[in-house]
Scaffold this motif. Sequence first.
Motif, short mmCIF file in Angstrom:
data_model
loop_
_atom_site.label_atom_id
_atom_site.label_comp_id
_atom_site.label_asym_id
_atom_site.label_seq_id
_atom_site.Cartn_x
_atom_site.Cartn_y
_atom_site.Cartn_z
N UNK A 26 190.25 15.26 -70.97
CA UNK A 26 190.29 16.35 -70.02
C UNK A 26 190.52 15.80 -68.62
N UNK A 27 191.55 16.29 -67.94
CA UNK A 27 191.93 15.75 -66.64
C UNK A 27 191.50 16.67 -65.50
N UNK A 28 190.22 17.09 -65.53
CA UNK A 28 189.64 17.91 -64.48
C UNK A 28 188.43 17.17 -63.90
N UNK A 29 187.99 17.51 -62.67
CA UNK A 29 186.84 16.82 -62.09
C UNK A 29 185.61 16.88 -62.97
N UNK A 30 184.94 15.76 -63.16
CA UNK A 30 183.72 15.71 -63.95
C UNK A 30 182.57 16.38 -63.19
N UNK A 31 181.55 16.77 -63.93
CA UNK A 31 180.40 17.49 -63.37
C UNK A 31 179.86 16.82 -62.11
N UNK A 32 179.64 15.52 -62.20
CA UNK A 32 179.02 14.81 -61.07
C UNK A 32 179.92 14.74 -59.84
N UNK A 33 181.23 14.97 -60.03
CA UNK A 33 182.19 14.84 -58.93
C UNK A 33 182.62 16.17 -58.35
N UNK A 34 182.15 17.28 -58.92
CA UNK A 34 182.58 18.59 -58.47
C UNK A 34 182.01 18.91 -57.09
N UNK A 35 182.86 19.40 -56.19
CA UNK A 35 182.42 19.82 -54.86
C UNK A 35 181.95 21.27 -54.94
N UNK A 36 180.63 21.47 -54.94
CA UNK A 36 180.09 22.81 -55.12
C UNK A 36 180.46 23.75 -53.98
N UNK A 37 180.69 23.19 -52.80
CA UNK A 37 181.02 24.04 -51.66
C UNK A 37 182.42 24.64 -51.76
N UNK A 38 183.20 24.17 -52.73
CA UNK A 38 184.55 24.71 -52.91
C UNK A 38 184.55 26.03 -53.68
N UNK A 39 183.37 26.42 -54.22
CA UNK A 39 183.28 27.66 -54.99
C UNK A 39 182.66 28.76 -54.14
N UNK A 40 183.15 29.99 -54.28
CA UNK A 40 182.52 31.11 -53.56
C UNK A 40 181.12 31.37 -54.10
N UNK A 41 180.29 31.97 -53.31
CA UNK A 41 178.93 32.27 -53.71
C UNK A 41 178.90 33.40 -54.73
N UNK A 42 177.93 33.30 -55.63
CA UNK A 42 177.74 34.38 -56.60
C UNK A 42 176.63 35.34 -56.20
N UNK A 43 175.95 35.03 -55.10
CA UNK A 43 174.84 35.87 -54.65
C UNK A 43 175.39 37.18 -54.08
N UNK A 44 174.84 38.28 -54.53
CA UNK A 44 175.26 39.59 -54.04
C UNK A 44 174.51 39.91 -52.76
N UNK A 45 175.25 40.20 -51.69
CA UNK A 45 174.63 40.54 -50.41
C UNK A 45 174.06 41.95 -50.47
N UNK A 46 172.87 42.11 -49.87
CA UNK A 46 172.24 43.43 -49.84
C UNK A 46 172.25 43.98 -48.42
#
Length: 456
Positions: A436-456
């Motif tokens: 698999x030629x995708x970033x491994x778990x330890x190397x993933x930049x979490x800040x590159x993903x949008x938040x899943x938290x729903x704003x109230x």
Amino acid sequence: MSVDHAVQQGPGAASVGDVPSYPDVPTYLNILGSLHIWEGDGWKKESMSWKTGAYIASNLSGIPEFTFSGPNARALLSRLSINNVDKWPIGKSKHLVMLDENGYIANHGLTVRDSEDSYRHFAAMPWALFKAPSLGLDVEIGMRDIFIFQVAGPKSLQILERLTGESLRSLQFLGIRRIQVPGIDATVEIELSRIGMSGTLAYEVRGPLEHGPAVFDAVYRAGEDFDITRLGWRTYVVNHTEGGFPQQGCTFLPAAFADPEFVSHPLFGAALPPKQVGGQLSGSANPTDITARLRTPFEVNWGWMAKFDHDFLGREALEAEAAAPRRKTVVLRWNKEDVLDVFASQFEPGEEYRHFEFPTTPQSPAGDHADIVTKDGKQVGISSLAVYSYYFREMISHSTIDIELAEIGTEVVLHWGNHGERIKQIRATVERFPYLDLPANKDVDLESFPSGVVAH
């Protein structure tokens, strides 16, 4: 397969074993003594999930959690593991690898250090419990039933943030934190760990087994906006093969299964019902050669974990191998024309070649499968189960092969079929590991993903 024996009620669905019984899930199957999803949302969609979306899987549930506590707990794990367990931060996970006397992998599994002298061991066999009495160490050992749900893929973080209503960006690889799941009493201890075997961003959610169906359903509902997929056993081993994670009971046979005393011990039946683990020995390798199905740490590319600064079971054999490793694991990409010949034989008179069951053959768990690999007529390795990767549109497998032939591009021949039956010689090429030629778990930049938290 119809499921007509729901045992308890969970939110939105009845429960079968460790997971909810969804009316749109086509097949459940008894594996490891409890019912699991065999095929959830279709094996093709499931095969794509950890690359393009996310999945939830219960495949590691039903195996008890083992606990070790007391002043000698660390000493016990040290005597049984090739890893150094002295420099182990509290609250962190470690992948422990344990051997038999001959240096073969007898057991491995994720372990968490909870305090100075307490540990928890997941999704593994009771090898440590079996060996503990012979080591003469006074350790308090326990066993409890837990659920383990894997949530993996690029959308897994957003789904878990939607579930918990909080940001989970601070959770580091191998880290653990307690979470609260809607609908579950706040006093119930449920934990989240950033770990997985898909080769991409992945997490595990763990807690008391009786809350498993409700938690599974809560995660699934939280992921509906993200097109979450319910991954079943039928497709589970595809992620191990693509992601480069050899697994006992799937890609090799743990040496514990070759120990008659262990298999006949009551612990084995209590933790892993023998009839649900593995099956008839298959593959072109002679079934009388059990070593063809066993692996050493160096053979599965785990030799780097071995620290020869402490005494452990199997050290002498492993140390000898470390001086001159013979084989390592690579990915083999199978020749398309030869694979098509296998299918063509099903429509011709006479004995056909062993057929392929997509996406894996044999259907998992199947750590007792071994195919011979040759080069210029000489045996040079052993290949594990055949995997059809819908993502790559290729047939691939893990193969333990002579080190001098492990370079990418090397051409070998894989002998497909059962010993004593018609064998198809399939050309194969050594490829990258992991495939698999995708970033491994330890190397993933979490800040590159949008938040899943729903704003109230």
